[in-house]
Write an enzyme that holds these catalytic residues in place. Structure first.
Site, mmCIF file in Angstrom:
data_model
loop_
_atom_site.group_PDB
_atom_site.id
_atom_site.type_symbol
_atom_site.label_atom_id
_atom_site.label_comp_id
_atom_site.label_asym_id
_atom_site.label_seq_id
_atom_site.Cartn_x
_atom_site.Cartn_y
_atom_site.Cartn_z
ATOM 1 N N ARG A 126 0.821 -1.228 0.000
ATOM 2 C CA ARG A 126 0.000 0.000 0.000
ATOM 3 C C ARG A 126 0.847 1.267 0.000
ATOM 4 O O ARG A 126 0.395 2.336 0.397
ATOM 5 C CB ARG A 126 -0.952 0.034 1.187
ATOM 6 N N LYS A 148 2.218 11.900 -10.319
ATOM 7 C CA LYS A 148 1.427 10.986 -11.153
ATOM 8 C C LYS A 148 2.298 9.797 -11.518
ATOM 9 O O LYS A 148 3.383 9.966 -12.083
ATOM 10 C CB LYS A 148 0.981 11.671 -12.438
ATOM 11 N N GLU A 190 8.958 20.234 -24.903
ATOM 12 C CA GLU A 190 8.126 20.446 -23.698
ATOM 13 C C GLU A 190 8.665 21.620 -22.873
ATOM 14 O O GLU A 190 7.912 22.282 -22.165
ATOM 15 C CB GLU A 190 8.077 19.178 -22.844
ATOM 16 N N LYS A 232 6.506 23.616 -12.767
ATOM 17 C CA LYS A 232 5.703 22.411 -12.489
ATOM 18 C C LYS A 232 5.423 22.292 -10.988
ATOM 19 O O LYS A 232 4.307 21.964 -10.580
ATOM 20 C CB LYS A 232 6.415 21.166 -13.028
ATOM 21 N N GLU A 242 -5.300 17.962 -10.684
ATOM 22 C CA GLU A 242 -5.731 18.420 -12.003
ATOM 23 C C GLU A 242 -7.213 18.772 -12.047
ATOM 24 O O GLU A 242 -7.955 18.364 -12.934
ATOM 25 C CB GLU A 242 -5.388 17.372 -13.082
ATOM 26 N N ARG A 246 -3.707 22.720 -13.232
ATOM 27 C CA ARG A 246 -2.744 21.740 -13.750
ATOM 28 C C ARG A 246 -2.993 21.423 -15.221
ATOM 29 O O ARG A 246 -2.104 20.976 -15.929
ATOM 30 C CB ARG A 246 -2.780 20.464 -12.887
ATOM 31 N N ASN A 250 -1.203 20.804 -20.331
ATOM 32 C CA ASN A 250 -1.593 20.020 -21.503
ATOM 33 C C ASN A 250 -1.599 20.826 -22.795
ATOM 34 O O ASN A 250 -2.114 20.370 -23.808
ATOM 35 C CB ASN A 250 -2.975 19.393 -21.287
ATOM 36 N N HIS A 253 -1.206 19.157 -26.132
ATOM 37 C CA HIS A 253 -1.373 17.721 -25.899
ATOM 38 C C HIS A 253 -2.670 17.151 -26.464
ATOM 39 O O HIS A 253 -2.746 15.945 -26.679
ATOM 40 C CB HIS A 253 -1.272 17.406 -24.409
ATOM 41 N N HIS A 257 -1.625 14.156 -28.440
ATOM 42 C CA HIS A 257 -1.999 12.781 -28.073
ATOM 43 C C HIS A 257 -2.723 12.079 -29.221
ATOM 44 O O HIS A 257 -2.516 10.887 -29.459
ATOM 45 C CB HIS A 257 -2.906 12.778 -26.837
ATOM 46 N N HIS A 270 6.886 11.511 -28.054
ATOM 47 C CA HIS A 270 5.814 12.293 -27.435
ATOM 48 C C HIS A 270 6.041 13.806 -27.621
ATOM 49 O O HIS A 270 5.134 14.545 -28.022
ATOM 50 C CB HIS A 270 5.709 11.919 -25.954
#
Ligand SMILES: NC(=O)c1ccc[n+]([C@@H]2O[C@H](COP(=O)([O-])OP(=O)(O)OC[C@H]3O[C@@H](n4cnc5c(N)ncnc54)[C@H](O)[C@@H]3O)[C@@H](O)[C@H]2O)c1
Ligand SMILES: [Zn+2]
Length: 370
Positions: A126, A148, A190, A232, A242, A246, A250, A253, A257, A270
């Protein structure tokens, strides 16, 4: 050199320390002991590629022995290996070694190792503590910060994951000298993104020093990486989950994506997809009258200066539109588009219609000119 020290503080009262300094790897053991003084042991997770290049330096910095117990857990990296199966190998090693709750998992690698090993740390018993030692531009400026973690599902990217804030992120820009030119450049797209969304001075610095950045000069990389980490860290401190702010990360993106998805994650790195996505979003913003032609031109000029992107002209507009609608960022059926308003500032638009998306795509050579 004294490291730059930043912090991420989240609602859960957790504090992540981010240390940034050339040569930091040499003192990584002390840096970890500082934040995890009660660690029962350190378990390093890395990939064969990264370990071959930087394993000796990490081993020395951590004062690891040649004992089996101290051997790193090496798993394949790259997007295709970012799966439950690969993460299972990390779990297997943790169980086999009888790793306890007080252990600290040290992820040494790019975003794939960081996300995957981070998810293993979040789920094993956990949750055990996590230290990131990011080794790509993407990982140093983005994926290692913010908590994340996760892996891909067969049907989609990053569909399985958790929030698990690291105790420490140790950023040593000298490890970037071994990156391929393409990988380095993909990460730098980026960095440009951070300039557009949050910092005109960072954007200006990218313009001024791009050739040195593309050469992988640690002296040029240090200030821009530090600024990206600061942006960041600030964004995540204000919006860990988010819910709002946040989302500005993107920028580029939504279409990026979609381009990655329709090319089966093979054609584009990417960051390259994000470069196309930024150009398209920038053209959409101009068409909506909310962003100037001259800022658009400055962004396109910088991206073009960075070198040619893989050709995508033959892609099908319908496929890309369908892929944008499947994006994880779609909330209750509404597409969220991050659009710049001026260099260093963005808004989130929820009313970008299909005609505008088609216009953005035509600006990057997909579909008929509009
Ligand atoms: N968690 C987040 O918030 C977040 C944010 C952005 C991206 N990501 C994830 O990050 C991943 C992409 O990360 P990435 O671009 O670092 O890819 P990656 O981890 O696959 O690394 C790219 C390649 O570079 C190699 N490599 C790593 N470090 C190296 C070094 N110092 N020298 C030479 N080669 C090296 C790796 O072996 C790999 O082949 C994606 O899966 C993406 O979803 C996560
Ligand atoms: Zn990205």
């Amino acid at each position: 050199m004294t490291p730059h020290i930043l912090e991420v503080r989240t609602r859960s009262a957790h504090v992540s320390r981010i240390l940034i300094a050339p040569g930091l790897l040499a003192s990584i053991g002390a840096a970890i002991a500082d934040v995890c003084p009660d660690a029962s042991r350190l378990v390093v997770v890395s990939s064969p590629t990264v370990w071959r290049l930087h394993g000796d330096a990490v081993r020395r910095g951590l004062s690891l022995d040649d004992r089996d117990d101290d051997a790193p857990v090496l798993v394949t990296d790259g997007e295709k290996a970012k799966t439950m199966a690969t993460m299972g190998k990390v779990h297997d090693a943790l169980v086999a070694r009888g790793v306890d709750r007080k252990a600290v998992l040290v992820a040494v690698g790019g975003g794939v190792i960081g996300d995957l090993a981070g998810f293993a740390a979040a789920s094993y018993l956990r949750g055990i503590r996590l230290v990131h030692v990011p080794t790509t531009v993407v990982a140093q400026t983005d994926s290692a910060i913010g908590g994340k973690v996760g892996v891909n599902h067969r049907l989609g990217k990053n569909l399985l994951g958790a929030f698990h804030q690291p105790a420490l992120v140790a950023v040593d820009p000298t490890v970037l000298t071994t990156l391929s030119r393409r990988e380095l450049r993909a990460g730098l797209y980026e960095v440009v993104k951070y300039g557009v969304i949050a910092s005109a001075p960072l954007f200006a610095r990218c313009v001024e020093t791009m050739d040195a950045l593309l050469d992988g000069s640690p002296a040029a990389l240090l200030p821009v990486i530090t600024e990206c980490c600061a942006i960041k860290a600030d964004v995540v401190t204000r919006d860990e989950r988010e819910d709002g702010l946040r989302r500005i990360l993107n920028f580029g993106h939504t279409i990026g994506h979609a381009l990655e998805a329709v090319t089966n994650y093979r054609l584009l790195r990417h960051g390259e997809a994000v470069a196309y996505g930024m150009k398209a979003a920038s053209a959409i913003a101009v068409a909506r009258g909310a962003w100037s032609e001259s800022d658009h031109a400055a962004l396109v000029r910088l991206l073009d200066h960075m070198g040619p992107l893989p050709a995508i002209a033959g892609l099908d507009v319908g496929d890309i539109l369908a892929a944008t609608r499947r994006d994880k960022k779609v909330v209750a059926g509404t597409l969220h588009f991050v659009l710049p308003t001026r260099i260093g500032e963005t808004t989130i638009a929820t009313d970008v219609d299909e005609a505008q998306v088609r216009h953005g795509l035509s600006a990057i050579g997909i579909g008929p000119p509009r």
